[in-house]
Write a protein that holds these residues in place. Structure first.
Motif, short mmCIF file in Angstrom:
data_model
loop_
_atom_site.label_atom_id
_atom_site.label_comp_id
_atom_site.label_asym_id
_atom_site.label_seq_id
_atom_site.Cartn_x
_atom_site.Cartn_y
_atom_site.Cartn_z
N GLN A 205 0.98 -1.27 0.08
CA GLN A 205 0.09 0.11 0.05
C GLN A 205 0.92 1.38 0.11
O GLN A 205 0.57 2.06 -0.52
CB GLN A 205 -1.03 -0.03 1.13
N ARG A 206 1.98 1.27 0.67
CA ARG A 206 2.75 2.18 0.90
C ARG A 206 3.58 2.66 -0.64
O ARG A 206 3.67 3.87 -0.99
CB ARG A 206 3.86 2.15 1.85
N ALA A 207 3.80 1.54 -1.25
CA ALA A 207 4.56 1.71 -2.67
C ALA A 207 3.65 2.29 -3.58
O ALA A 207 3.94 3.19 -4.27
CB ALA A 207 4.99 0.51 -3.05
N LEU A 208 2.30 1.79 -3.49
CA LEU A 208 1.08 2.46 -4.46
C LEU A 208 0.89 3.85 -4.05
O LEU A 208 0.79 4.57 -4.86
CB LEU A 208 0.21 1.54 -4.43
N GLU A 209 0.99 4.11 -2.79
CA GLU A 209 0.45 5.49 -2.28
C GLU A 209 1.55 6.64 -2.84
O GLU A 209 1.46 7.54 -3.32
CB GLU A 209 0.41 5.68 -0.84
N ASP A 210 2.88 6.13 -2.82
CA ASP A 210 4.12 7.15 -3.25
C ASP A 210 3.75 7.20 -4.56
O ASP A 210 4.15 8.09 -5.16
CB ASP A 210 5.44 6.15 -2.85
N LEU A 211 3.42 5.81 -5.49
CA LEU A 211 3.36 6.19 -6.98
C LEU A 211 2.33 7.10 -7.24
O LEU A 211 2.33 7.82 -8.34
CB LEU A 211 3.04 4.72 -7.28
N PHE A 212 1.32 7.26 -6.50
CA PHE A 212 0.18 8.26 -6.73
C PHE A 212 0.55 9.52 -6.96
O PHE A 212 0.03 10.42 -7.35
CB PHE A 212 -1.19 8.10 -5.86
N ASN A 213 1.69 9.77 -6.03
CA ASN A 213 2.45 11.46 -5.81
C ASN A 213 3.13 11.64 -7.24
O ASN A 213 3.54 12.84 -7.23
CB ASN A 213 3.02 11.52 -4.83
N LEU A 214 3.27 10.81 -8.06
CA LEU A 214 4.09 11.06 -9.23
C LEU A 214 3.72 12.11 -10.22
O LEU A 214 4.49 13.16 -10.48
CB LEU A 214 4.44 9.72 -10.08
N GLY A 215 2.58 12.29 -10.39
CA GLY A 215 1.83 13.57 -11.25
C GLY A 215 2.17 14.87 -10.57
O GLY A 215 2.64 15.70 -11.38
N PRO A 216 1.86 14.85 -9.30
CA PRO A 216 1.98 16.20 -8.76
C PRO A 216 3.53 16.77 -8.61
O PRO A 216 3.75 17.83 -8.89
CB PRO A 216 1.48 16.19 -7.27
N TYR A 217 4.24 15.67 -8.40
CA TYR A 217 5.91 15.96 -8.40
C TYR A 217 6.34 16.43 -9.79
O TYR A 217 7.03 17.25 -9.84
CB TYR A 217 6.51 14.89 -7.90
N PHE A 353 1.76 12.82 -17.66
CA PHE A 353 1.89 13.30 -16.18
C PHE A 353 1.61 15.00 -16.03
O PHE A 353 1.40 15.37 -14.79
CB PHE A 353 2.89 12.86 -15.44
N SER A 354 1.50 15.55 -17.04
CA SER A 354 1.06 16.92 -17.19
C SER A 354 -0.50 17.27 -16.84
O SER A 354 -0.91 18.24 -16.38
CB SER A 354 1.79 17.85 -18.13
N GLN A 355 -1.12 16.22 -17.11
CA GLN A 355 -2.74 16.38 -16.86
C GLN A 355 -3.18 15.97 -15.59
O GLN A 355 -3.11 14.93 -15.07
CB GLN A 355 -3.19 15.38 -18.00
N GLU A 356 -3.76 16.97 -14.99
CA GLU A 356 -4.46 16.82 -13.81
C GLU A 356 -5.71 16.11 -13.82
O GLU A 356 -6.45 16.22 -14.95
CB GLU A 356 -4.61 18.08 -13.01
N GLY A 357 -6.04 15.25 -12.87
CA GLY A 357 -7.03 14.33 -12.95
C GLY A 357 -6.98 12.99 -13.41
O GLY A 357 -7.93 12.29 -13.57
N TYR A 358 -5.63 12.85 -14.14
CA TYR A 358 -5.26 11.43 -14.52
C TYR A 358 -4.35 10.72 -13.67
O TYR A 358 -3.74 9.86 -14.40
CB TYR A 358 -5.00 11.61 -15.98
N ASP A 359 -4.00 11.29 -12.61
CA ASP A 359 -2.83 10.77 -11.91
C ASP A 359 -3.15 9.46 -11.42
O ASP A 359 -2.20 8.52 -11.36
CB ASP A 359 -2.55 11.67 -10.68
N VAL A 360 -4.08 9.02 -10.99
CA VAL A 360 -4.55 7.64 -10.56
C VAL A 360 -4.28 6.69 -11.61
O VAL A 360 -3.77 5.65 -11.48
CB VAL A 360 -5.88 7.51 -9.99
N TRP A 361 -4.88 7.03 -12.81
CA TRP A 361 -4.86 5.95 -14.03
C TRP A 361 -3.55 5.96 -14.39
O TRP A 361 -3.28 4.70 -14.83
CB TRP A 361 -5.80 6.55 -14.80
N ASN A 362 -2.86 7.06 -14.57
CA ASN A 362 -1.25 6.74 -15.20
C ASN A 362 -0.45 6.03 -14.13
O ASN A 362 0.36 5.28 -14.28
CB ASN A 362 -0.68 8.20 -15.09
N SER A 363 -0.82 6.37 -12.63
CA SER A 363 -0.01 5.46 -11.68
C SER A 363 -0.36 4.08 -11.44
O SER A 363 0.66 3.22 -11.26
CB SER A 363 -0.13 6.07 -10.33
N LEU A 364 -1.48 3.84 -11.74
CA LEU A 364 -1.92 2.42 -11.93
C LEU A 364 -1.50 1.54 -13.26
O LEU A 364 -1.23 0.37 -13.08
CB LEU A 364 -3.51 2.32 -12.05
#
Length: 397
Positions: A205-217, A353-364
């Protein structure tokens, strides 16, 4: 004695009533009356108005602050940034691909998948025709195989395309990811593709949660014009970090260190696409040679064993991750058909990853790719030589 007398006179002069009286005879000045602040006009502050009044402080000089230490996603990052300057990430092949793959330029796993803005997902789910989607997947798989795609790459392509159509996570994780749609979770452990093997749910879970932060970074790196921690740096780092968890979770880290199933190339947006592609082709060609050597070593060492199982006839599908600015491409390697020929790359999917709102799908998508690679390595583990562990120590002991 004269010194003591002078000192005594100065002290007495300071504390004498005469000095106090002189201070009292000074004219008294009335302190200025403080000016009352005028009340601000009564203006209705909507959320949009408040955001419009937010100001991001800019450092006084270039070296006064490290821009990469700014908090992720400041208020001014509310709009996507499409500044790729028209350069495509994957150029035409370095060398012309075989004829059977000449019509593949239109394939992209992102085109048919249900990748929508997070706020529109539930509405889109209501209009899905499951039977129609199943038929489409069958037709698509047949077309990919006819185009020369190996079964391994077809599975990955369709798994990426099914994001949003099928559950991916175990139901036990639903409380740990409250912002995700509930349709992404399932009670059936066999249907949960993204899950821990043996390392426990917490690390997964921690690894996936960190991956969800990729778009904002990645977007913050664009906004702050980060000189070192660039968008492509964050993409490469996030992929590597999630891969480390996946391989350690499956007890494959010691094997992956010497033999992997994919390579990574990162470059800025000013690097021509063919340069990144040439570098990736070169890396994957060397990786293919390593796999051939590994299978040959296995055959030589185990061909006379009582329970001998022959190694696969072909090297498994090798993949590449190319990150250019905020765009990431997943490609597969097409081995050359001639002795001295050069390989080529086949596009699987591209993510921005410049598109907001798609961070979850790109990280998945990254998670699906790396879990798929982990599972393939698990299947091939018996054919790979165990690395020799050299323990350093005092030779006299």
């Amino acid at each position: 004695m004269a010194f003591l007398r002078d000192l005594s006179e100065r002290v007495w002069s300071y504390v004498s009533p005469r000095k106090t009286q002189q201070r009292r005879e000074k004219p008294f000045k009335v302190p200025a009356i403080p000016i009352k602040a005028k009340p601000a006009k009564d203006v209705a502050m909507t959320p949009q108005t408040k955001i419009g009044h937010w100001q991001t402080k800019t450092p006084g000089s270039i070296g006064s602050v490290d821009n990469t230490l700014l908090p992720p996603t400041p208020p001014t990052s509310a709009q996507p940034h499409d500044d790729l300057e028209g350069d495509t990430l994957i150029h035409d092949s370095v060398e012309e691909a075989p004829k059977e793959s000449s019509d593949e330029s239109g394939w992209d796993a992102n085109e048919e998948t249900l990748v929508v803005d997070d706020g529109e997902f539930m509405e889109q789910q209501k209009s899905i025709d499951r039977e129609k989607e199943r038929v489409r997947q069958e037709i698509q798989g047949r077309e990919l195989r006819e185009a020369g795609w190996p079964e391994d790459a077809v599975f990955l392509f369709q798994k990426l395309g099914l994001r949003g159509f099928e559950p991916l996570l175990p139901d036990d994780w639903v409380n740990d990811f409250p912002s995700l749609p509930v349709d992404l979770f399932t009670h059936n452990e066999n249907k949960a593709f993204i899950k821990a093997k043996a390392g426990g749910d917490y690390r997964a879970q921690r690894a996936l949660e960190d991956l969800f932060n990729l778009g904002p970074y990645a977007r913050d790196a664009v906004l702050t014009n980060a000189p070192i921690r660039t968008p492509e740096y964050h993409i490469g780092r996030s992929v590597k970090k999630y891969k480390q968890w996946a391989m350690k979770d499956a007890d494959l880290a010691h094997i992956w260190k010497n033999l992997s199933l994919y390579e990574t190339v990162t470059c800025d947006k000013y690097t021509p696409s063919y340069v990144a592609e040439q570098k990736m082709v070169s890396k994957l060609a060397k990786l293919q040679d390593k796999w051939n050597d590994a299978f040959e070593t296995y055959e030589q060492e185990n061909i006379n064993a009582p329970n001998y199982v022959p190694a696969p006839e072909w090297v498994p599908t090798l993949y590449g991750v190319i990150a250019s600015h905020t765009v990431m491409a997943l490609v597969s390697y097409i081995a050359p058909t001639e002795v001295n020929g050069q390989g080529a790359l086949r596009m699987i999917a591209m993510f921005d990853f410049s598109q907001e709102g798609y961070d979850v799908w790109n990280s998945l998508a990254i998670s699906i790719f790396l879990i798929h690679v982990r599972n393939r390595m698990k299947d091939l583990k018996e054919f790979l030589p165990e690395p020799v562990i050299v323990r350093s120590g005092d030779p006299d002991l």
